[in-house]
Design an enzyme around this catalytic site. Structure first.
Site, PDB file in Angstrom:
ATOM      1  N   TYR A 178       0.840  -1.200   0.000  1.00  8.42           N
ATOM      2  CA  TYR A 178       0.000   0.000   0.000  1.00  8.42           C
ATOM      3  C   TYR A 178       0.882   1.259   0.000  1.00  8.42           C
ATOM      4  CZ  TYR A 178      -3.620   3.269   1.734  1.00  8.42           C
ATOM      5  OH  TYR A 178      -4.486   4.331   1.907  1.00  8.42           O
ATOM      6  N   LYS A 182       1.050   4.102  -2.925  1.00  3.69           N
ATOM      7  CA  LYS A 182       0.693   5.504  -2.660  1.00  3.69           C
ATOM      8  C   LYS A 182       1.880   6.428  -2.943  1.00  3.69           C
ATOM      9  CE  LYS A 182      -3.674   5.311  -1.283  1.00  3.69           C
ATOM     10  NZ  LYS A 182      -4.753   5.816  -2.162  1.00  3.69           N
TER      11      LYS A 182
END
Ligand SMILES: NC(=O)c1ccc[n+]([C@@H]2O[C@H](COP(=O)([O-])OP(=O)(O)OC[C@H]3O[C@@H](n4cnc5c(N)ncnc54)[C@H](O)[C@@H]3O)[C@@H](O)[C@H]2O)c1
Length: 273
Positions: A178, A182
């Protein structure tokens, strides 16, 4: 607004007469919010809808998207549900064709669709999960940018807001896939901002810390993990989705004039840069 005592549990507040939903003017603007059916995206859609925008909610959760559009329409906003998966380029293209036919060219794109995932170290992260994080957060935003930007350049106006995460700046232990995705979205934002800087098409990212939405439940994040991440926030609490909605609406508006390729923090003081 007293943010220290506000209730952070009601994630779907829809009282548009409430001052928390008063934002910039979006009269005549066509807005697409990916993942706008609930949570942060829906909060921003409500504020922009109240400001006069025609709002398209692009989400792969059909029922939630329909509910969101019904809520926006009931409050007098022009709203349209686009049932699409941002990871699928053809589905994104069809959705943008529909919004162009219904509302006209897109002025504002909020790339907000996202998912999280279980807590595990990088070396134990399955390759499919690693890929899926990049598919949603980087490729998903890219597919929408490809559809929206040419019309913005032609119109000489556009605002793009990419919803990244403090995880992309700091790296969450146990959330490598993640965090990396990002961070990729932040890098994409910086390039895009420079490429469009002379066209009044501004591209920026916002980086939430923890926000009280249903993402943890939807993504299988444990309560224990939630507590660990909330404990990292100097303000000592999670944000309400409206607090992100207000920031996104500002960055998506014509009040923003001299900032592009940049990152707006909303992590309750956690971010160190
Ligand atoms: N909630 C937090 O604590 C937090 C913190 C930092 C960053 N963020 C980011 O903010 C954004 C919004 O998160 P949220 O908390 O509102 O989540 P949420 O789960 O409430 O909403 C996300 C929406 O995205 C949609 N979606 C997911 N994948 C999609 C896809 N492939 N195609 C189309 N729609 C898709 C979901 O159906 C959902 O409606 C995400 O990008 C998330 O990573 C959230």
């Amino acid at each position: 607004m007293n943010t220290t005592t506000r209730d952070t549990k009601d994630e779907t507040m829809t009282d548009l007469t409430d001052d928390r939903h008063r934002g910039p003017d979006f009269t005549g603007r066509v807005v697409v919010v990916t993942g706008g059916a609930q949570g942060i995206g829906f909060a921003s859609a409500q504020i922009m809808g109240r400001g006069g925008a025609s709002v398209a909610i692009l989400d792969f959760d059909k029922d939630a998207a329909d509910r969101a559009v019904a809520g926006l329409s009931a409050r007098g906003a022009r709203a349209l549900a686009l049932h699409a998966d941002v990871t699928d380029q053809l589905s994104v293209k069809a959705a943008f064709d529909e919004v162009r036919t219904t509302f006209g060219d897109v002025d504002v794109l909020v790339n907000n669709a996202g998912v999280a995932g279980p807590n595990r170290p990088v070396w134990e992260t399955p390759p499919d999960f690693m890929r899926s994080m990049f598919e949603v957060h980087v490729m998903g935003a890219y597919h929408c940018i490809v559809e929206a930007v040419p019309g913005m350049i032609e119109a000489g106006y556009g605002r793009i807001v990419n919803v990244a995460s403090v995880a992309g700046k700091e790296g969450n232990a146990g959330g490598g896939a993640y965090s990396a995705a990002k961070a990729g979205l932040i890098g994409l934002t910086k390039s895009l901002g420079k490429e469009l800087a002379r066209k009044d098409v501004l591209a920026n990212a916002v980086t939430p810390g923890m926000v009280t939405t249903g993402i943890s439940t939807r993504s299988g994040v444990s309560e224990e993990r939630n507590r660990q991440l909330t404990a990292l926030i100097p303000m000592g609490r999670q944000a309400h989705p409206d607090e992100l909605g207000q920031l996104i609406a500002f960055v998506a508006s014509d009040r923003l004039t001299f900032t592009t390729g940049s990152v707006f923090d909303a992590s309750g003081g956690r971010a160190t840069y």
